[in-house]
Each structure stands twice: as C-alpha cells, then as structure tokens.
Enzyme design. Structure first.
Site, short mmCIF file in Angstrom:
data_model
loop_
_atom_site.label_atom_id
_atom_site.label_comp_id
_atom_site.label_asym_id
_atom_site.label_seq_id
_atom_site.Cartn_x
_atom_site.Cartn_y
_atom_site.Cartn_z
N GLU A 3 2.75 4.94 -4.00
CA GLU A 3 2.71 5.87 -5.14
C GLU A 3 4.03 6.61 -5.40
O GLU A 3 4.29 6.90 -6.58
CB GLU A 3 1.57 6.89 -4.94
N ASP A 50 0.86 -1.19 0.00
CA ASP A 50 0.00 0.00 0.00
C ASP A 50 0.90 1.24 0.00
O ASP A 50 2.12 1.14 0.19
CB ASP A 50 -0.89 -0.04 1.25
N ASP A 109 -8.94 3.69 -2.17
CA ASP A 109 -9.81 4.05 -1.04
C ASP A 109 -11.13 4.62 -1.51
O ASP A 109 -11.35 5.85 -1.49
CB ASP A 109 -9.08 5.04 -0.13
#
Length: 929
Positions: free
Chosen positions: A523, A520, A596
């Site tokens: 990015e 997670d 999300d």
C-alpha cells in the site's frame, strides 16, 4: 555488553509489538476521518456557488480547447479564497478522443513560476490512447440561459458535444443540443489550492496520532462537484467493503456518514458495509439509469481522495437551478494534491463505458490457463514436508488444484528472494515435483526490504540510493514484518528495472520457471507510520511528495514485479503476479484480491459487490480469500464459500497462521465431497472462463458482471448485488445465511433459465423462491446460450489440455442459441500474433454450426489443436430427435435422453448427441433429425 544488547533487543520487540497490536485488529481511531483531514473538512463545508472562477482567453491550440480560469474581479476579496497574491490564473485544456471520450486538465500556469511542478501520474494512460486524439480545428459558441457570455462547444462523437461554460465556469458533455450526460462544477464547488512558498508565521504542519506532516508547500487540495444525468444509481470507486450501488453519504434524511475514502491502507480485519478505504483506489465512477443508459467519470489522481454521494435535496437552499427534465445524482470529489486530469465517458451502454475506460487505462492482461484454476494458500505452509503432504492429499481425495502458495515464513529471516535453509533447503526440487503434475508455486515478495547490512539487496539499494527518502532526505526507515525496513522508490523507472532484474533465476536463487509471485503489503504498509503507512512528506524521485503518489505506489511495485517475470522468461510466457494494493491500470499487470477478510457470513456476502466493483473498474481477475482469512469458519460457511468462490475469476483458499488448518479434506467426509464438487465445477467450466478472460483482454468487459450489465433496462437488477452474471450466459446466486432452507432468486429477462446442474427450467422476469440444497448454490444457464465445458477431471488444468469438450446448448423460445470458445496454448504471448482458435457456435432450425472468428490482429503465428467435441447437450429442445447428421463428413451419430449433471426434480431429460468427435478447430454443421 551482552546484557545491554539483550535489553535493547527486548525494547525493540516491545515497541514493535505495540505497533503490531494496532495492525492486528480494526481500530477505528488509528485512521483519520474527514473531520480529522483538513482538506476534506474544508471541501465538505463549502456551499454551492463557492467557485468564483470564469473562463476567458478561450482558443484552439495544438488540437485542444484551451482557456484561463481566473476569479471574477468582484470576488477577488472573498475571505474564503487564498490570499489574493496567491490566486493566479489556472490553465484549462479540453481534448476529445475517439469513441466518445473527453479529457479535461486544469493545472497551475508554469509561466507564473509556481514553487514546483504539481505531480501528474505517469505510466497509467496507454501511449496508444494518446494517438486517438481528435485534432480539434474550431469551436462554436452558444449563449446558455441568462449567461452574460457565450459558451464554447466542441464535437465529441456523433450525437455528443462538450461544453465549456465561461461564466459561471462549468464543463459538461451533452447529447447534441439536448440533455446533459456528465458535468463538472455545475454547483460551483470547484476549488484549487495553489502551491505556496512558506512565509514567516505560516504554520502548515498537520499532526495525527503523534505524527507530524510538514507540508512544505502548504495546502494543495482540489475539489469539485460532478453530476450524472439520467442516473438511478452510481457504482465504482473501489476499494470498499460496501454495496455495489453506492449509498448517499450526505444530504437530507441521510444518516451522518463518512465520504467514500480512496487511500490505500493496510486495514487488518476490515469491517463490512463501510465507506472506509482499504488496500486500493480507483477514482472511476459509473452511472446507470433506465432511460439515459450509462456514463462514467475518471479522475487520474494518486493522492488521497474523498468522495461524497449527495442525497436528493442536498442543495435545496443553494439557489442554483439545473435542467429539471432529467433525474440526476450529484457527487463531490475531494483530493489532497495533484492536478485535475479528468475523463468523461458518454457510454451509452454499460459495456461501452467499460470499453471506453479501458481504452484509457488498458484492458486486463490475459492470464495463463493455470491461473484460472484453484489456488491453495495459507500463512504459512511450514516446510517442504508440509508442502509435499498437502500436494499428495489433493490427489488422494481426487481434488484438482493448480497452485500452492508460500507466505513470508518460507524466507530466510524475512528477507525476500531467499529461502529458509532449514525449512526449505531444496526449493528447486520442491517446485519440480509440483511441476511434474502440471502444478505451480507462488511465493511472496513484499516492498519492505530488511535493513540488514549482510543482506545483499539492502546493501545494494543503499549504495545506489534507491530507497524512498524521509522529509530530511535520508533513507526512509519504517517497521514491517522484518523489523527495520526501507522501501524502493518505485516511481523511478531505473529502480523498477533494477527490481525486475532480481527475479532472474541467477538472482532469485532457488526459483524455477514454474514459480510465480505474490505482492502483499504494498500500500505500502508501515506498522509504525501514520495510519499504518508511509508519511505523506516522504520524498520520491524529482522531489515528489509521497502524498502525491501514495495510491499508486503499490501499482508501480506490481508493475516492476510483473516486468521481472517477463524479463526472467525473455518475454515468452505470460507472468502471474497477485497484488493487494491497486490503482487504475493494475489490470494490465496481474490479479487482485480483496485482502484480509474474515470468516463470517457478512464477509462472504460483501465479497460479491467488492469483486463486481473491481470488474466494473477494469480489474476482471479478482477474488476474495475463500473461507475468510481471519477466524475459523464453521463447516456450513466454509462449504458455501467454496461453492460461491468457484465462480470468482480468481479462486484461492487462504487463511491466517493462527487459524486451524482448513484444507479441503479436514471438515469431514461429506463436506470434503461438497467442496470437491464445487472445485470440479470450476474445472469443468474452465473453457468458458478462459473464453471470458479473452473477452476481457480484448474489450475490457469483466468476467463476472452485475445483472444490469446484461439487462440494462431492468430496474430490478440495478441494486441487486447478491447475484451476478458469469459472462453473458450464467447467473449465480449466493447463499449468505447459516442453514438456509430457501433463497429468493431474481431471474431477469423475458427468456427462460435452466438450472446449471439439473436442466430444470425457470421463467425469466420474476423472483423465484427456491429450496436450497447443500450440494450447490443456485446457478442457471440463460436460454439462448451455448457454454463449452470439459467434463474429465484431472489433477490440474495443464493435464486437461488435450481432453475433449462438451457443448451445452440452452435453447430459447425460438429454439435458438449461440456461444463462443477461445483456445490458445495457455501460456505464451503467441496469441497476440494470432495463434489461437476462436469459434462461434450457433443453433437455429435444428442446425448447429461452427464458424471461425477472425483474429482481431492477424499475424503469422498459428495454433493448432487435436481436441474434439465428444458430447453435445441440448436443453429445452421441443422435439425428440433420433439421430444427428454431421457435415461435411456425412456421418450419422446417436442421440440419447439423460440427465444434465444430476437427475432433475422435475421436467424432461436433456437431449445428448453422443460422440460426434468433431474437431474444435473445424468448420462443420450438425443437423438434428
């Protein structure tokens, strides 16, 4: 001293909290728009015909067409161009590969000594793809229209050729001597800002929200127009929460809009129906039209990208004329850095383009069977007792599942590869208890490493110099969940290998073979960074600026984690790693989810085009958080999401830590029953899903597909993203409104469709207004198909291994059908050596036949199975048979009439061949008498 330390801690907490506030909700002004992004603003304001480059010195070199691009002498004083002494010739190369693929590269000339080498994205193109290059020997010439000089033409494939137009400079692929397919710079919008050495007085810095980007080499953006001919719609370029068919963003009659942004960002509570960039970026666009078919364009570039889809008439005043016999969609591609490394795909069918693209970037990895089952996740399960309770409740309520997930709170102080010693003191025993039921566990491992001198991972990374550096050359320090954090430089192969070693059982203490990984925040997410990410002028290996590789950082992190699981198991078992960030090629390394999302009907609705788009761009193993990550879904939404999510390739329930608990038994007995039925449907169809995963692994064709992929000439399917195909045999229509009583379903094609639960028949080629029941979302089997099922319900997929199969045969108007079944050991790489069973079933003239599909790459490995087919169901059979004869055993078996899954509202019962008990691995026939 203690008071000072306490005050310092409080100050740090306040600072961090202020940063988290910007992350915990969508704040549009925290992120740049095009007008705040100079390269985008410049490119968008250019007029057609801006480009003054012409191609010269054209020749064949090393099997490629090469040329130089220089401004025309009459335009070298163009005030919109860079300073004349900085405008140097660019080098162009055009190469051709098997199966109708053209590659175009444009870069600065290394012989002219640029300040540094521009970044080319490594480890995305398959090495074996490069071996498919067609070695060009010569090129022909042709004068096009009123051009002053001839154009150069090379062979691409039978019926196709590529054209380099010299003046004006343009590159396009066309049908031989005829219509164009895809072109670049047809409108003269090409621009290539070359690297420069800073002079006194140059101010190249960019500032946004208190952050300064030093831009040491000045503006280095690239932009150009791309046109798709014979096109009705364009698709692709994920990741955006928007429609499948991309909407125009600029042009007459188009409401002022932002371009589609490709810039990997941690966007909390993202909004739907927006071109704003999310967690991943794949600069690959697909065009489709009724008459021309399908084509594609891919730009291998990991810098920020903005893409306009230009509405009809956008260039009405340009004076540029293009062939008018074809419909056309024009697009504008803009990137902050990199080079031109572009690929043209000629199609002409939808599956051809996907195959061509995955020939370049790789087909999806073959998952383990368990990963195709249901996953239960939450931020966070509190402790080992909570884990054990959730696991036992699934058994108590007769709900199968395969994987239980742990979020960041399971770690010791948010240090990855550790366990909280109080809450999770016995991690190996916890995992063994799950494994005893055939279940698995997934734990989270993110890229931010806590800057704690007592943390061995941080200490080692610091000593080895393995962190990304800031613009000053120091280890970059940003804030994420652990507080002060640094990030491994995953561009470096040595560092990726080092990271992979951390997944060994010796290094990841408490892990077992049944534990898998979740990446997670990759990015990368940086709470106090510009736009909640890493500064663009941070430095990677070889002086590469973060701006040049930003969109691929999470891809390299995903790659390293996957390599870690391969190393851990000595390459015997297939890894499972879920990643939030994505880039071209991510399909080779694991699964993806859409991030999300929120528990509302709009996010349920937009999950379908988001997952379909990922599939079109190579990433088949994708899903959305079932139920919505944020917020508390009302029961109707929650149930509908499970009913739809059961058909996602990746099927996981997940929720934020601030939401109410929402395991499948917490919404009342009736809702528990409905969700149980939805999850049972997934497990019943696992053989079909697994067969589709293998098809994706071989061909790149996605598991779930837009309707137009199966019905490419049916215009009614082109913009339909409320329904989707699961493989070529099932159509699923979501229910996206609260307390819906009816839903309209378009069923394409000339043949009939059968309700998946009742067998009720519906005519193809028309829209049906259907009553909606609470039991399921509408789902249909296509006439002419055969679907394999397993109808016995177990605790997990691994406990279904030896269960018998059911074949559901949906007959078409000629009383025929066909389908496939793929089976292997469900976990190892032996299938790559030929160790699998792959059968094709055909039904014609009352005869069902099973034949073997030969291995694509025969090897010495073998796989055997004792599984049998215990039931054969025929839907739409026009006669009432009495018995069935099995050959070669010369055995007769009973036939009966009965319901499919539930009693139909109308129509006749289905025909069932009971207990034929024939092996799935054998050659046999069954004659219906």
């Amino acid at each position: 001293m203690k008071i000072q330390m306490r005050n310092l801690t409080l100050l740090l907490f306040v600072l961090l909290s202020s940063q988290l506030t910007s992350v915990f909700s969508w704040k549009k002004d925290e992120f740049r728009n095009c007008n705040q992004t100079p390269f985008c603003k410049r490119a968008r304001n250019r007029n057609p015909g801006f480009c003054t480059l012409e191609a010269h010195d054209v020749s064949i070199s090393a099997g490629e067409l090469t040329a130089k691009l220089s401004p025309k002498k009459s335009h070298q004083d163009n005030p919109d161009q860079q300073d004349e002494d900085q405008v140097k010739p660019l080098i162009l190369s055009l190469s051709v590969f098997q199966d109708g693929i053209v590659r175009l590269k444009i870069d600065e000339d290394p012989k002219l000594d640029p300040p540094k080498k521009r970044f080319e994205v490594p480890e995305v193109i398959l090495p074996e793809f490069l071996n498919k290059k067609i070695w060009l020997q010569r090129h022909s010439t042709e004068t096009i229209g009123g051009d002053n000089s001839p154009s150069s033409i090379v062979y691409v494939a039978d019926g196709y050729e590529a054209v380099l137009r010299h003046d004006p400079f343009e590159v396009y692929v066309r049908e031989k001597g005829g219509n164009r397919v895809v072109s670049l710079n047809s409108h003269g919008l090409f621009d290539f800002e070359q690297l420069r050495v800073k002079k006194e007085g140059d101010d190249w810095e960019e500032r946004f929200k208190g952050h300064t980007d030093t831009r040491p080499y000045g503006p280095q953006s690239i932009s150009f127009d791309v046109s798709f001919y014979g096109s009705d719609f364009v698709y692709g370029i994920p990741e955006h929460a928007s429609s499948l068919a991309l909407k125009p963003t600029k042009g007459p009659g188009v409401e002022e809009s932002e371009p589609y942004r490709l810039f990997n960002l941690d966007v909390f509570e993202y909004i739907h129906d927006s071109p704003f960039g999310l967690y991943g970026s794949i600069p690959f666009m697909i065009s489709h039209g009724k008459y021309r078919g399908t084509s594609g364009f891919f730009w291998l570039n990991a810098a920020e990208m903005q893409i306009d889809v230009l509405g009809s008439g956008w260039n009405a005043d340009s004076g540029i004329s293009l062939p008018s016999s074809q419909s056309r969609i024009d697009t504008l591609w803009m990137s902050e850095a990199g080079i031109v490394d572009a690929f043209f795909f000629v199609g002409p069918k939808p599956k051809d383009v996907v195959r061509q693209y995955t020939t370049v970037t790789g087909t999806p990895a073959m998952p383990q069977l368990f990963a195709a089952g249901y996953h239960q996740c939450r931020w966070n399960y509190r402790d080992e007792e909570d884990v054990e309770n959730v696991d036992s409740k699934f058994d108590e309520h007769d709900i199968p599942y395969d994987v239980l997930w742990l979020d960041i709170e399971h770690t010791d102080g948010k240090k990855y590869f550790t366990w909280d010693p109080v809450l999770f003191p016995h991690p190996e025993e916890m995992q063994r208890k799950l494994a005893a039921k055939g279940r698995h566990m997934v734990t989270i491992v993110d890229p931010h490493i806590k800057r704690d001198e007592s943390f061995h991972l941080h200490k080692e990374a610091t000593q080895k110099g393995y962190y990304v550096k800031d613009a000053s050359g120091n280890d970059y320090d940003g804030w994420c969940w652990p507080g002060s954090s640094s990030y491994p430089d995953m561009l470096n192969e040595e560092i990726r290998s080092w990271w992979a070693d951390k997944f060994s059982f010796g290094n990841y203490v408490g892990s077992t073979p049944s534990l898998y990984i979740w990446n997670d925040m990759n990015e990368p997410s940086v709470f106090n960074g510009p736009e909640v990410t890493m500064p663009r002028d941070a430095l990677h290996e070889g002086g590469v600026e973060h701006r040049e590789l930003h969109n691929a950082y999470g891809y390299y992190f995903h790659m390293a984690s996957t390599e870690g699981l391969l190393k851990r198991g000595d390459g015997k078992d297939r890894p499972f790693v879920l990643s939030r960030a994505l880039f071209a090629g991510s399909q080779r390394h694991g699964a993806i989810w859409t991030g999300d999302n929120t528990a509302d009907w709009d996010h349920l609705r937009v999950s379908v085009p988001m997952i379909l788009t990922l599939g079109l761009t190579g990433i088949s193993f994708a899903g959305a958080d079932v139920g919505g990550f944020f917020g508390n879904p009302e029961p109707g939404l929650w149930v509908r999401w499970y009913q739809l999510g059961a058909f996602y390739p990746f099927f996981r329930g997940h929720a934020h830590q601030d939401t109410k608990r929402r395991e499948p038994w917490l919404f009342g007995e009736r809702n528990t029953e409905l969700v149980r039925d939805a999850i049972h449907m997934r497990y019943m169809l696992l053989p079909y899903f697994y067969t589709l995963f293998r098809e994706a692994n071989v061909s790149g064709v996605p598991v779930i597909r837009p309707l137009w992929m199966e019905f490419p000439s049916d215009e009614a399917t082109f913009s339909n993203d409320e329904a989707f195909m699961v493989g070529s045999s099932l159509l699923v229509q979501g229910v996206y409104t609260e307390r819906a009583k009816h839903v309209s379903v378009y069923l394409p094609g000339k043949e009939s469709w059968y309700d998946l639960r009742t067998g009720e028949v519906f005519k193809g080629g028309k829209t049906h207004k259907l009553e909606v029941s609470e039991e399921s979302v509408p789902a249909f089997q296509r006439a002419g198909t055969i679907i394999p099922r397993k109808d016995r319900f177990r605790r997990s997929s691994t406990q279904m291994t030896n269960d018998p199969y059911t074949l559901v045969i949906a007959l078409n108007s000629t009383q025929e059908a066909e389908g496939e079944l793929y089976v292997d050991d469900g976990k190892s790489f032996e299938f790559a050596k030929g160790a699998y069973i792959h059968r094709r079933f055909t039904f014609s003239d009352g005869l069902l036949t099973s034949i073997s599909i030969p291995p694509t790459s025969p090897g010495k490995a073998r796989f055997s199975s004792e599984c049998i087919i215990e039931r054969i169901i025929l839907i739409g059979y026009s006669v009432k048979p009495k018995t069935a004869l099995i050959e070669p055993s010369n055995q007769k078996v009973e036939i009966e009439l009965g319901p499919l899954l539930v009693k139909p509202r109308g129509g006749s019962a289905v025909t069932t061949v009971r207990k034929p008990n024939i092996p799935i691995a054998g050659d046999w026939t069954i004659k219906i008498l």
